[in-house]
Design a protein around this motif. Sequence first.
Motif, mmCIF file in Angstrom:
data_model
loop_
_atom_site.group_PDB
_atom_site.id
_atom_site.type_symbol
_atom_site.label_atom_id
_atom_site.label_comp_id
_atom_site.label_asym_id
_atom_site.label_seq_id
_atom_site.Cartn_x
_atom_site.Cartn_y
_atom_site.Cartn_z
ATOM 1 N N LYS A 186 -3.300 11.434 4.649
ATOM 2 C CA LYS A 186 -1.952 11.437 4.344
ATOM 3 C C LYS A 186 -1.643 11.413 3.028
ATOM 4 N N SER A 187 -0.949 12.784 2.592
ATOM 5 C CA SER A 187 -0.966 13.057 1.366
ATOM 6 C C SER A 187 0.244 12.508 0.591
ATOM 7 N N GLU A 188 1.059 11.565 1.095
ATOM 8 C CA GLU A 188 2.311 10.851 0.598
ATOM 9 C C GLU A 188 2.160 9.365 0.724
ATOM 10 N N ILE A 189 1.103 9.137 1.373
ATOM 11 C CA ILE A 189 0.873 7.385 1.656
ATOM 12 C C ILE A 189 -0.208 6.997 0.660
ATOM 13 N N SER A 190 0.165 5.784 0.199
ATOM 14 C CA SER A 190 -0.885 5.174 -0.787
ATOM 15 C C SER A 190 -0.485 3.527 -0.091
ATOM 16 N N LEU A 191 -1.517 2.754 -0.043
ATOM 17 C CA LEU A 191 -1.468 1.323 0.004
ATOM 18 C C LEU A 191 -2.165 0.392 -1.025
ATOM 19 N N PRO A 192 -1.961 -0.672 -0.879
ATOM 20 C CA PRO A 192 -2.948 -1.647 -1.815
ATOM 21 C C PRO A 192 -4.312 -1.660 -1.372
ATOM 22 N N PRO A 193 -5.181 -1.644 -2.214
ATOM 23 C CA PRO A 193 -6.520 -1.165 -2.095
ATOM 24 C C PRO A 193 -7.088 -1.954 -0.696
ATOM 25 N N HIS A 194 -6.923 -3.164 -0.481
ATOM 26 C CA HIS A 194 -7.327 -3.908 0.740
ATOM 27 C C HIS A 194 -6.928 -3.254 2.115
#
Length: 474
Positions: A71-79
């Motif tokens: 997912k090139s445009e999605i990031s999340l909190p590490p957990h």
Amino acid sequence: MLRKGITESFGAAVHSLTTSHLTDVVIHRSKRMMLDTLGVGLLGTRTAVFNTALKYSQSFTSDERSSVWGKSEISLPPHFAAFVNGIAVHSMDFDDTWHPATHPSGAVLPALLALTETMPCQPSGLDLLLAFNVGIEVQGRLMRFSKEAYNIPERFHPPSVVGVMGSAAASAKLLALSPAQCSHALAIAASSAGAPLANAATQTKPLHIGNAARRGLEAAQLAQLGLEGNPEILDKNCGFGVYYKDYSPSAMPHPASADFKWMLENQNVAVKRIPAHLGMHWVVDAALAARAKLEDTEGNFDLHRISHITLKVPPSKYIDCPLPTTEHQARHSFQFNCGSALLDNEVAVSSYSEAKINRPALKELLSKVKVETPEDNQPSFDKMYCEVQIETDQGQRYEARCDTFYGHWRKPLSEKDLVEKFSVNASSVLCTEGVEGVIDVIGNIERVRESSILSSYLRMTSSEHQQFCRTRSL
């Protein structure tokens, strides 16, 4: 000098292991595990269970962000990145399997890659490789605390028990925690361990891997902040022993002692060729061989001439599903996988689609299947076998037996076939440069200066990322 307790010995060993302790065999095997895990994880990002977990996880925010594979445009909190990527790995039951029984890699690698992206001092590829192996090692040792663990499980899904401990140990290693903090990380993780096997063959089963990755990472970070657990969590029957009927723990040798040897050195993993429970691989190979015998004699495979099909398999209730109605049930059904192999002369990723599951021809075959569990067929991935017997309306019988399928630790995939499996899976999500980049980084992981480059390739889903990847040097 006082003898160390078992938990204390694990904390000391996790802390003391260094890259100099890695052997050529362990490096080779663990790199194969990492590549396969990334491939099935990327393919898993196309599943319904992954997308549900992703939608849920996107409601959480934090200053720290980690990548979601594919997912090139999605990031999340590490957990939550560890959570969803772990779910992707196990979403199709396509990930590696060890002996004693567990899926070792999916609980560890997603946690480590999520963690590397948040660390102020970037770990090297060799640091990542060491931490990964620490997580695998801890799982291997914990499983050997019980003879029960050597068999196909009956009560708990193994990755939910030992996977969270492996994730905690691996994360603790990457965070360079003290021996006492490493022990506390294991104690904290133990309170997130355990998931009932009743959720196998459902959409919830992949969450077991995602939760293990997430909760293990969380446990290590809580220990880093000073949170403490029971310093004898592994020593006690009321501690980690609650998960096994015959718990018999032993200390982990210090890496500097002659007694230390990596579990992965002696026990390789199985790499799957089809996205299904490991037991299905025996029945598929036997069914294909039985079909070939029928065709050699009769010239063709005529579904309507088959009167009976007998499967001789080990006893295991949760992989005995006569008439599956969902993809997750189908992945855990001896009957379905035998029927699919006979009908199509193959079993593939597409075999578990709704359309394939609901075919009238397949349902007709399934109505003819009988399962037997011979006394000598032990419920162990190391000792089990499968026999398939086809009987026609004219009384002819065609039988075949599989003792070791291709991909089993006794018969591992060739390097070519393992890389091809990764490439096929990953190319369903990544562009060519991304696929080739991951292969290159994992192949040379011990020489990579910054392990976060791997996450860059795992996000490379379109041509706009090509130049970025080319400018990063190993």
